[in-house]
Design an enzyme around this catalytic site. Structure first.
Site, mmCIF file in Angstrom:
data_model
loop_
_atom_site.group_PDB
_atom_site.id
_atom_site.type_symbol
_atom_site.label_atom_id
_atom_site.label_comp_id
_atom_site.label_asym_id
_atom_site.label_seq_id
_atom_site.Cartn_x
_atom_site.Cartn_y
_atom_site.Cartn_z
ATOM 1 N N HIS A 147 -11.003 5.933 -1.919
ATOM 2 C CA HIS A 147 -11.001 5.253 -0.619
ATOM 3 C C HIS A 147 -11.877 4.006 -0.641
ATOM 4 C CE1 HIS A 147 -9.874 9.378 1.252
ATOM 5 N NE2 HIS A 147 -8.782 8.633 1.134
ATOM 6 N N GLU A 185 -7.202 -1.742 4.840
ATOM 7 C CA GLU A 185 -7.159 -1.874 3.379
ATOM 8 C C GLU A 185 -6.344 -3.087 2.960
ATOM 9 O OE1 GLU A 185 -7.393 2.889 2.232
ATOM 10 O OE2 GLU A 185 -5.490 1.986 2.830
ATOM 11 N N ARG A 206 -2.395 -1.823 -3.688
ATOM 12 C CA ARG A 206 -3.424 -0.795 -3.703
ATOM 13 C C ARG A 206 -3.098 0.182 -4.825
ATOM 14 N NH1 ARG A 206 -3.556 4.663 -0.334
ATOM 15 N NH2 ARG A 206 -5.588 5.463 -0.962
ATOM 16 N N ARG A 230 -4.913 19.069 0.848
ATOM 17 C CA ARG A 230 -5.772 19.250 -0.320
ATOM 18 C C ARG A 230 -6.981 20.111 0.021
ATOM 19 N NH1 ARG A 230 -6.322 13.040 -1.943
ATOM 20 N NH2 ARG A 230 -5.007 12.676 -0.118
ATOM 21 N N ASN A 284 0.878 -1.173 0.000
ATOM 22 C CA ASN A 284 0.000 0.000 0.000
ATOM 23 C C ASN A 284 0.912 1.218 0.000
ATOM 24 O OD1 ASN A 284 -1.774 2.102 0.558
ATOM 25 N ND2 ASN A 284 -2.956 0.947 2.053
#
Length: 399
Positions: free
Chosen positions: A188, A387, A100, A249, A8
């Site tokens: 996500h 994840e 990922r 962001r 990841n």
């Protein structure tokens, strides 16, 4: 025991996890992975490209010296990891590597095997996820060179959202542009997939048709509306820039402002990209830090205002997604801020009192799984995301 390696990759980090395959599995639910997958170790290179580069490993049965922490980029970190795994004899039974990948575009709606063609398709999406896509691809390319026969599988953050209704995916642009890929993708997805699969085992008497909002709040942040295991709507869109303000962001912003910055302020597209991706969000609002922990400890007024704006935007998006669902039965907080920042959860739930949400203050401070008060009309939960577990489960399903 056969092993699956999961990678990841973030902008300055490379997380890795090794899962042992205990039994064959033909389905994908993470809740049953305990019978099929056995976590062997987890670790992370952090601060890649900086003087603060560090490596840690957890979960091994015996202590081992971690890989060296001199990696200056993702390629170097991947080479260091492979060398270390080989030294520990952990490559011998490796049957697949799962990655990922943030953006799958219109081509990839489920986890898929990687080859030269698919890698080129993913490279073409770099402009849509400039903070993520290059770093996802770097370990893939190292493995193609070092272990060319190794099976590599990409698992996409966009895949979970591909079954949203058309009206949720469209922009109000000429329809031909939608066919060319100008649409809302959402991100996500691996995190939301994990939470969705976990809900029946975490929430007592969970009804499959329950209307659930999941708040993935970390350095990147978004919300997703889920019903019957399907994404109904999400706050992120064409890129991972839209929606909530994040660490650096901006989140949603008037497109006219971007045009003004270019036409009237003389900024280039690169200037605007740097502004919106790296200089905005919590960092830009506070002028102090992109880290929520730092802002919550600060007594500066701009830190307080940044936190207030962050929670306000979450609350507004909860209202929007509640409308998309036609109500809400459960709100789940996950990821770094969602799992650990009790003051953020407190503010958000208080501002959602109009939905009948009530918080149990002591449960919230203790980061318990259920943090809603007994008289709350909406269940409020804290569920750690994983994840890597979703990636491992999807790889096993493909294998």
């Amino acid at each position: 025991m056969a092993n699956i390696l999961v990678l990841n990759s973030g902008s300055s980090s490379l997380k890795f996890a090794l899962f042992g395959v205990k039994a064959a599995c033909t389905e994908k639910p993470v809740v049953s992975q305990a019978q099929a997958l056995s976590p062997q170790l987890r670790g992370q290179f952090s601060g890649l490209g900086t003087e603060r580069c560090a490596v840690f490993i957890e979960g091994m049965a015996q202590a081992h010296t971690p890989p060296p922490a001199e990696a200056h980029d993702h390629q170097a970190a991947m080479i260091s990891l492979l060398t270390w795994l080989e030294q520990q004899s952990l490559l011998d039974n490796l049957v697949a590597v799962g990655h990922r990948v943030v953006h799958g575009g219109t081509h990839f709606k489920q986890s898929t095997d990687l080859d030269e063609r698919t890698v080129k398709l993913l490279e073409a999406l770099t402009s849509l996820a400039p903070l993520h896509q290059p770093y996802s691809l770097a370990p893939i390319k190292v493995l193609q060179a070092r272990l060319p026969a190794m099976r590599q599988i990409a698992c996409f953050d966009t895949a979970f959202h591909t079954h949203q209704p058309l009206e949720a995916r469209q922009f109000a642009l000429p329809y031909a542009m939608y066919d060319r890929g100008f649409q809302r993708y959402g991100f996500h997805g691996l995190s939301y997939d994990f939470i969705s699969r976990c809900l029946p085992s975490v929430i007592p008497d969970f009804e499959p048709e329950s209307k659930v909002l999941v708040a993935h709040l970390g350095n990147g942040a978004s919300l997703c509306a889920i019903q019957a295991g399907q994404s109904v709507a999400s706050t992120m869109g064409f890129t991972a820039l839209e929606g909530l303000p994040m660490g650096t962001r901006s989140g949603a912003i008037d497109a006219g402002l971007v045009l003004h910055l270019i036409a009237q302020e003389g900024m280039t597209a690169d200037d605007v990209s740097t502004l919106l991706y790296k200089e905005s969000g919590l960092l830009g609002l506070s002028g102090i830090s992109s880290d929520m922990r730092t802002l919550l400890r600060s007594d500066k007024s701009r830190a307080e205002q940044a936190v207030a704006h962050y929670c306000y935007r979450i609350t507004r998006e909860i209202g929007s997604l509640s409308a998309a669902l036609g109500g809400v039965d459960h709100l789940v907080f996950t990821a770094g801020i969602g799992e650990h920042a009790a003051p953020v959860r407190e503010r958000v739930v208080a501002q959602c009192s109009w939905l009948g949400m009530r918080l149990d203050p002591s449960a919230n401070q203790a980061n318990q799984t259920c943090i809603s008060a007994p008289d709350s009309n909406v269940g409020v939960w804290v569920i750690p995301t994983d994840e890597e577990a979703v990636i491992a489960a999807d790889c096993l399903a493909l294998l």
